[in-house]
Scaffold this motif. Sequence first.
Motif, PDB file in Angstrom:
ATOM      1  N   TYR A  23       0.732  -1.063  -0.128  1.00 25.95           N
ATOM      2  CA  TYR A  23       0.157  -0.134  -0.014  1.00 25.95           C
ATOM      3  C   TYR A  23       1.043   1.378   0.001  1.00 25.95           C
ATOM      4  O   TYR A  23       0.382   2.164  -0.613  1.00 25.95           O
ATOM      5  CB  TYR A  23      -1.042  -0.102   1.295  1.00 25.95           C
ATOM      6  N   TRP A  24       2.163   1.228   0.809  1.00 31.50           N
ATOM      7  CA  TRP A  24       3.040   2.420   0.693  1.00 31.50           C
ATOM      8  C   TRP A  24       3.894   2.434  -0.561  1.00 31.50           C
ATOM      9  O   TRP A  24       4.633   3.451  -0.645  1.00 31.50           O
ATOM     10  CB  TRP A  24       3.592   2.320   1.886  1.00 31.50           C
ATOM     11  N   GLY A  25       4.104   1.497  -1.296  1.00 26.06           N
ATOM     12  CA  GLY A  25       5.031   1.613  -2.433  1.00 26.06           C
ATOM     13  C   GLY A  25       5.445   0.106  -3.107  1.00 26.06           C
ATOM     14  O   GLY A  25       4.345  -0.791  -3.268  1.00 26.06           O
ATOM     15  N   ASN A  26       6.548  -0.144  -3.234  1.00 21.25           N
ATOM     16  CA  ASN A  26       6.748  -1.250  -4.023  1.00 21.25           C
ATOM     17  C   ASN A  26       8.289  -1.767  -3.471  1.00 21.25           C
ATOM     18  O   ASN A  26       9.253  -0.984  -3.011  1.00 21.25           O
ATOM     19  CB  ASN A  26       6.937  -0.997  -5.386  1.00 21.25           C
ATOM     20  N   VAL A  27       8.630  -3.195  -3.317  1.00 22.76           N
ATOM     21  CA  VAL A  27       9.964  -3.796  -2.960  1.00 22.76           C
ATOM     22  C   VAL A  27      10.231  -4.780  -4.371  1.00 22.76           C
ATOM     23  O   VAL A  27       9.485  -5.639  -4.704  1.00 22.76           O
ATOM     24  CB  VAL A  27       9.847  -4.608  -1.789  1.00 22.76           C
ATOM     25  N   GLU A  28      11.443  -4.677  -4.722  1.00 23.47           N
ATOM     26  CA  GLU A  28      11.964  -5.514  -5.565  1.00 23.47           C
ATOM     27  C   GLU A  28      13.279  -6.028  -5.123  1.00 23.47           C
ATOM     28  O   GLU A  28      14.336  -5.179  -4.950  1.00 23.47           O
ATOM     29  CB  GLU A  28      12.148  -4.660  -6.920  1.00 23.47           C
ATOM     30  N   VAL A  29      13.470  -7.444  -5.293  1.00 25.31           N
ATOM     31  CA  VAL A  29      14.592  -7.883  -4.895  1.00 25.31           C
ATOM     32  C   VAL A  29      15.586  -7.921  -5.821  1.00 25.31           C
ATOM     33  O   VAL A  29      15.255  -8.461  -6.892  1.00 25.31           O
ATOM     34  CB  VAL A  29      14.372  -9.405  -4.147  1.00 25.31           C
ATOM     35  N   ILE A  30      16.923  -7.328  -5.574  1.00 27.35           N
ATOM     36  CA  ILE A  30      17.732  -7.453  -6.713  1.00 27.35           C
ATOM     37  C   ILE A  30      18.519  -8.769  -6.652  1.00 27.35           C
ATOM     38  O   ILE A  30      19.095  -9.214  -7.585  1.00 27.35           O
ATOM     39  CB  ILE A  30      18.728  -5.929  -6.662  1.00 27.35           C
ATOM     40  N   GLU A  31      19.098  -8.966  -5.475  1.00 34.84           N
ATOM     41  CA  GLU A  31      19.767 -10.314  -5.442  1.00 34.84           C
ATOM     42  C   GLU A  31      19.453 -10.796  -3.750  1.00 34.84           C
ATOM     43  O   GLU A  31      19.233 -10.227  -3.005  1.00 34.84           O
ATOM     44  CB  GLU A  31      21.412  -9.735  -5.614  1.00 34.84           C
ATOM     45  N   GLU A  32      19.962 -12.156  -3.898  1.00 36.09           N
ATOM     46  CA  GLU A  32      19.567 -12.632  -2.688  1.00 36.09           C
ATOM     47  C   GLU A  32      20.454 -13.867  -2.522  1.00 36.09           C
ATOM     48  O   GLU A  32      20.853 -14.791  -3.488  1.00 36.09           O
ATOM     49  CB  GLU A  32      18.136 -13.222  -2.704  1.00 36.09           C
ATOM     50  N   ASP A  34      22.383 -16.802   0.881  1.00 38.58           N
ATOM     51  CA  ASP A  34      21.954 -17.516   1.989  1.00 38.58           C
ATOM     52  C   ASP A  34      22.015 -16.810   3.587  1.00 38.58           C
ATOM     53  O   ASP A  34      21.004 -16.924   4.075  1.00 38.58           O
ATOM     54  CB  ASP A  34      22.799 -18.626   2.461  1.00 38.58           C
ATOM     55  N   SER A  35      22.876 -15.407   3.427  1.00 40.53           N
ATOM     56  CA  SER A  35      22.855 -14.596   4.335  1.00 40.53           C
ATOM     57  C   SER A  35      22.452 -13.340   4.222  1.00 40.53           C
ATOM     58  O   SER A  35      22.830 -12.256   5.081  1.00 40.53           O
ATOM     59  CB  SER A  35      23.913 -15.075   5.337  1.00 40.53           C
ATOM     60  N   TYR A  36      22.118 -12.892   2.896  1.00 36.69           N
ATOM     61  CA  TYR A  36      21.812 -11.565   2.740  1.00 36.69           C
ATOM     62  C   TYR A  36      20.880 -11.438   1.510  1.00 36.69           C
ATOM     63  O   TYR A  36      20.283 -12.195   0.863  1.00 36.69           O
ATOM     64  CB  TYR A  36      23.195 -10.844   1.984  1.00 36.69           C
ATOM     65  N   ARG A  37      20.227 -10.136   1.462  1.00 37.39           N
ATOM     66  CA  ARG A  37      19.232  -9.808   0.404  1.00 37.39           C
ATOM     67  C   ARG A  37      19.296  -8.489   0.213  1.00 37.39           C
ATOM     68  O   ARG A  37      19.513  -7.386   1.120  1.00 37.39           O
ATOM     69  CB  ARG A  37      18.028  -9.886   1.239  1.00 37.39           C
ATOM     70  N   ILE A  38      19.470  -7.929  -1.231  1.00 43.65           N
ATOM     71  CA  ILE A  38      19.516  -6.518  -1.675  1.00 43.65           C
ATOM     72  C   ILE A  38      18.424  -6.382  -2.204  1.00 43.65           C
ATOM     73  O   ILE A  38      17.825  -6.850  -3.110  1.00 43.65           O
ATOM     74  CB  ILE A  38      20.821  -6.473  -2.464  1.00 43.65           C
ATOM     75  N   SER A  39      17.514  -5.265  -1.898  1.00 44.58           N
ATOM     76  CA  SER A  39      16.280  -5.054  -2.364  1.00 44.58           C
ATOM     77  C   SER A  39      16.430  -3.258  -2.589  1.00 44.58           C
ATOM     78  O   SER A  39      16.909  -2.544  -2.034  1.00 44.58           O
ATOM     79  CB  SER A  39      15.159  -5.057  -1.430  1.00 44.58           C
ATOM     80  N   ARG A  40      15.317  -3.116  -3.869  1.00 46.96           N
ATOM     81  CA  ARG A  40      15.061  -1.671  -4.045  1.00 46.96           C
ATOM     82  C   ARG A  40      13.816  -1.326  -3.647  1.00 46.96           C
ATOM     83  O   ARG A  40      12.868  -1.996  -3.999  1.00 46.96           O
ATOM     84  CB  ARG A  40      15.035  -1.479  -5.622  1.00 46.96           C
TER      85      ARG A  40
END
Length: 136
Positions: A23-32, A34-40
């Motif tokens: 409802y507030w916007g958008n999340v896009e996972v760029i890279e993931e 085992d122990s990290y996730r990078i999102s826009r």
Amino acid sequence: MTQNENNDQSNINESSSHSGTRYWGNVEVIEEGDSYRISRIEIKPRHGIKPQIHYHRNEHWVVVSGVAKVTCGEEEILLNRNESTYVPAATLHKVDNPGQIPLVILEIQNGEYLGEDDTERPYDLNLVKPVTESNS
């Protein structure tokens, strides 16, 4: 929206419960990994992410465009483009977009467990009570 666009959106949500429209916007996972996730993360003007806590991951936020109003524990700061902050595990935090343009943040999550079930909200924890009018 075409049928293919509908399928693409559901595939994004199935591949990572973290990606998708909110409802507030958008999340896009760029890279993931085992122990990290990078999102826009893109937050609409005058919207924000509700306060939350993660116990098994830390987060780093870098503002790409717009202005972020970040609350981390008891501290509240404004971050502009090219500025960043660190959110340690087990710390109540939230981010708001007080501005007139979309806020874009790169979020790097790092920890031993990245599952969405490691997200708790203060209302769920009874740390924050909704404000109600007194009948006195």
